[in-house]
Each structure stands twice: as structure tokens, then as C-alpha cells.
Design an enzyme around this catalytic site. Structure first.
Site, PDB file in Angstrom:
ATOM      1  N   CYS A  46       0.840  -1.204   0.000  1.00  0.00           N
ATOM      2  CA  CYS A  46       0.000   0.000   0.000  1.00  0.00           C
ATOM      3  C   CYS A  46       0.877   1.256   0.000  1.00  0.00           C
ATOM      4  CB  CYS A  46      -0.917  -0.028   1.219  1.00  0.00           C
ATOM      5  SG  CYS A  46      -2.095   1.330   1.274  1.00  0.00           S
ATOM      6  N   CYS A  47       1.908   1.276   0.866  1.00  0.00           N
ATOM      7  CA  CYS A  47       2.813   2.429   0.900  1.00  0.00           C
ATOM      8  C   CYS A  47       3.527   2.592  -0.435  1.00  0.00           C
ATOM      9  CB  CYS A  47       3.846   2.268   2.017  1.00  0.00           C
ATOM     10  SG  CYS A  47       3.237   2.657   3.669  1.00  0.00           S
ATOM     11  N   CYS A  99      -1.046   8.096   7.692  1.00  0.00           N
ATOM     12  CA  CYS A  99      -2.388   7.866   7.150  1.00  0.00           C
ATOM     13  C   CYS A  99      -3.347   7.456   8.272  1.00  0.00           C
ATOM     14  CB  CYS A  99      -2.337   6.758   6.114  1.00  0.00           C
ATOM     15  SG  CYS A  99      -1.384   7.167   4.658  1.00  0.00           S
ATOM     16  N   CYS A 114      -3.516   3.725   9.544  1.00  0.00           N
ATOM     17  CA  CYS A 114      -2.265   3.167  10.075  1.00  0.00           C
ATOM     18  C   CYS A 114      -1.678   4.015  11.196  1.00  0.00           C
ATOM     19  CB  CYS A 114      -1.243   3.023   8.949  1.00  0.00           C
ATOM     20  SG  CYS A 114      -1.841   2.008   7.599  1.00  0.00           S
ATOM     21  N   CYS A 147       7.846   4.066   5.954  1.00  0.00           N
ATOM     22  CA  CYS A 147       6.916   3.949   4.834  1.00  0.00           C
ATOM     23  C   CYS A 147       7.611   3.611   3.527  1.00  0.00           C
ATOM     24  CB  CYS A 147       6.151   5.256   4.656  1.00  0.00           C
ATOM     25  SG  CYS A 147       7.224   6.660   4.311  1.00  0.00           S
TER      26      CYS A 147
HETATM   27  S1  SF4 Z   1       0.524   4.384   5.827  1.00  0.00           S
HETATM   28 FE1  SF4 Z   1      -1.120   2.832   5.642  1.00  0.00          FE
HETATM   29  S2  SF4 Z   1      -2.748   3.722   4.348  1.00  0.00           S
HETATM   30 FE2  SF4 Z   1      -0.883   5.008   4.161  1.00  0.00          FE
HETATM   31  S3  SF4 Z   1       0.087   4.279   2.343  1.00  0.00           S
HETATM   32 FE3  SF4 Z   1       1.045   3.162   4.035  1.00  0.00          FE
HETATM   33  S4  SF4 Z   1      -0.180   1.286   4.358  1.00  0.00           S
HETATM   34 FE4  SF4 Z   1      -1.342   2.686   2.990  1.00  0.00          FE
END
Ligand code: SF4
Length: 252
Positions: free
Chosen positions: A131-132, A212, A215, A238
Site C-alpha cells: 500500500c505504501c 495515514c 495506520c 513507509c
Molecule cells: S501508511 Fe497505511 S494507508 Fe498510508 S500508504 Fe502506508 S499502508 Fe497505505
């Protein structure tokens, strides 16, 4: 959708920074206060095409204020993962206006990539690294494509993975500047007290480090300030601050 890619100014480009350049800058600015260093870097055009990358988190205002006082025209880039707290977006707007930042822009994930790799919008819950990668790392990579250097708000005290941060580093062929690399928490607090900068609205609610929304959780007394990030996962960064290896995908 993010803003269109910026045209790279080839005429204004400079040779890529080398480790020798970083070493020389670390030597030149050893013991020099942060504001004097930033003023010299900008007035002498040492950084080439540069920008501040800011998360508009709880401590971001300090670096942004220092940079704006040195040169309000230095661009500020914000990576909007589309998973941010609404309070962060509002805080960004407040700081841009309050500090008189003249050139700020936002990068967002590629909607085509999002549709292909995070169609449910829930990738954070089972694959935060992935996701990151699509929401933070790739958009920032796009933003940095036309830059010779970038300015980061990393501080050594933030967690055990951030010890011994030099002011100047080479990362992926670019100069990375860490003006606050040797600042401690007390320095930041003193700066906030002296300048009366606005605080992130969630800080008083127990969020010393804010990323985010899905998270980020509250931090308990005595915990590492970043303990609320990706709670329950081994993940601590991240990916934005982890260099890529040639020919490989970014490692987080
Ligand atoms: S912090 Fe969480 S929601 Fe944001 S990009 Fe990374 S995994 Fe995705």
C-alpha cells in the site's frame, strides 16, 4: 488525480551530486546553525532544483517555517495518499497560508495503479508495504524525478531506526538534506514556543506521529513517538526514506 507531471528544466540542471559533494557540504556546515545553513544553501543555489518534502505532521511546521524564512519560493511537496486525516489536509492549508509558502504542490497515487492494485481501498489492512509503495513511494518518486536534491524533516531522535542522520546524504543519485538531523525534541518544542507556530490539531489527542488514518493510532506514555504507526506490524518506515537498490523495487 494528481497534478500533471512537471516539465524538467534541462537547462537548469546540474551534474548529479556525489558522495564527495555530500561530504564536503557536511564539512562546510559542521557547527553552523540551521537557519544560516539554509540561507547559504538557497542564496548560493547549492541545491540545484530542490523541494521540501513534507508530511504536514506534528513537527513539520518547524522545518517549513525555517525554509520559508530563508526563502519562501522554495517548493514544498506533499504526498497525499488519499488516506490522510482530514485534520492533516486542513493543517497543510493553514501552514501554507500562515507561512506564506509561495510554491506548494500535492502529488497523489496514480488512479490506474490504484484501481489495479487496491481496488477495494483496503490494501493497507493486509499488505501495508504494498500500500505504501503505490500510495507514497511511487508518487514521491514521480515528484522527485526533476529534482537534483530534496529536503527532508527527518530527525535522529524520532526512533531507533533514525540514529546518526547526517545533514547531507546521497540517496538514489540525489542529494538529500536533513536540516533537522541533529535536532532533539527540546529544540523543536523551544522553536514552537518561540514562534507560536500552529500545532497539528490531532497532537493534543495523543498522536505525536501522524501518517495515514488507517495506520496511525494513539501513543501511550513511555512509548516511542512512532509506536502508533502501523501498530501490530513490524513495519517502521513507509519506504520514502529507504534507498532503492539499482534494478530493484524499493524496499520498505
Ligand atoms: S501508511 Fe497505511 S494507508 Fe498510508 S500508504 Fe502506508 S499502508 Fe497505505
Amino acid at each position: 488525480m494528481g497534478e500533471p507531471a512537471r516539465k524538467i528544466d534541462i537547462i537548469g540542471s546540474r551534474p548529479a551530486f556525489t558522495q564527495a559533494d555530500a561530504d564536503a557540504l557536511n564539512a562546510r556546515f559542521a557547527g553552523v546553525d540551521t537557519m544560516s545553513m539554509l540561507r547559504a544553501l538557497f542564496s548560493e543555489g547549492i541545491l540545484g532544483r530542490t523541494a521540501v518534502v513534507s508530511s504536514f505532521g506534528t513537527e513539520s511546521a518547524v522545518l517549513l517555517d525555517l525554509v520559508a524564512r530563508a526563502d519562501k519560493s522554495v517548493p514544498v511537496v506533499f504526498v497525499d495518499t488519499l488516506k490522510m486525516f482530514p485534520e492533516t489536509l486542513a493543517y497543510r492549508d493553514t501552514l501554507v497560508e500562515t507561512l506564506g509558502i509561495e510554491n506548494s504542490w500535492t502529488v497523489e497515487p496514480d488512479p490506474v495503479v490504484l484501481a489495479a492494485k487496491d481496488g477495494t481501498d483496503l490494501r493497507w489492512s493486509y499488505d501495508p508495504d504494498g500500500c505504501c509503495e503505490i500510495r507514497k513511494v511511487e508518487p514521491l518518486k514521480r515528484a522527485k524525478a526533476g529534482l537534483d536534491s530534496w529536503i527532508s524533516g527527518r530527525k535522529a531522535f524520532q526512533s531507533q531506526t533514525r540514529q546518526n542522520i547526517a545533514r547531507f546524504e546521497i540517496e538514489d543519485g540525489r542529494l538529500k538534506v536533513n536540516p533537522l538531523g541533529d535536532w532533539v525534541k527540546a529544540d523543536l518544542e523551544a522553536y514552537f514556543a518561540e514562534t507560536h507556530l500552529p500545532r497539528h490539531p490531532l497532537e493534543v489527542d495523543g498522536y505525536p506521529s501522524i501518517g495515514c488514518q488507517p495506520c496511525t493510532s494513539k501513543v501511550l506514555p513511555g512509548e516511542d513517538p512512532r509506536a502508533g504507526r502501523w501498530r501490530g506490524w513490524e513495519k517502521v518506515e513507509c519506504g520514502i526514506h529507504v534507498p532503492e537498490k539499482p534494478g530493484e523495487e524499493p524496499v520498505f
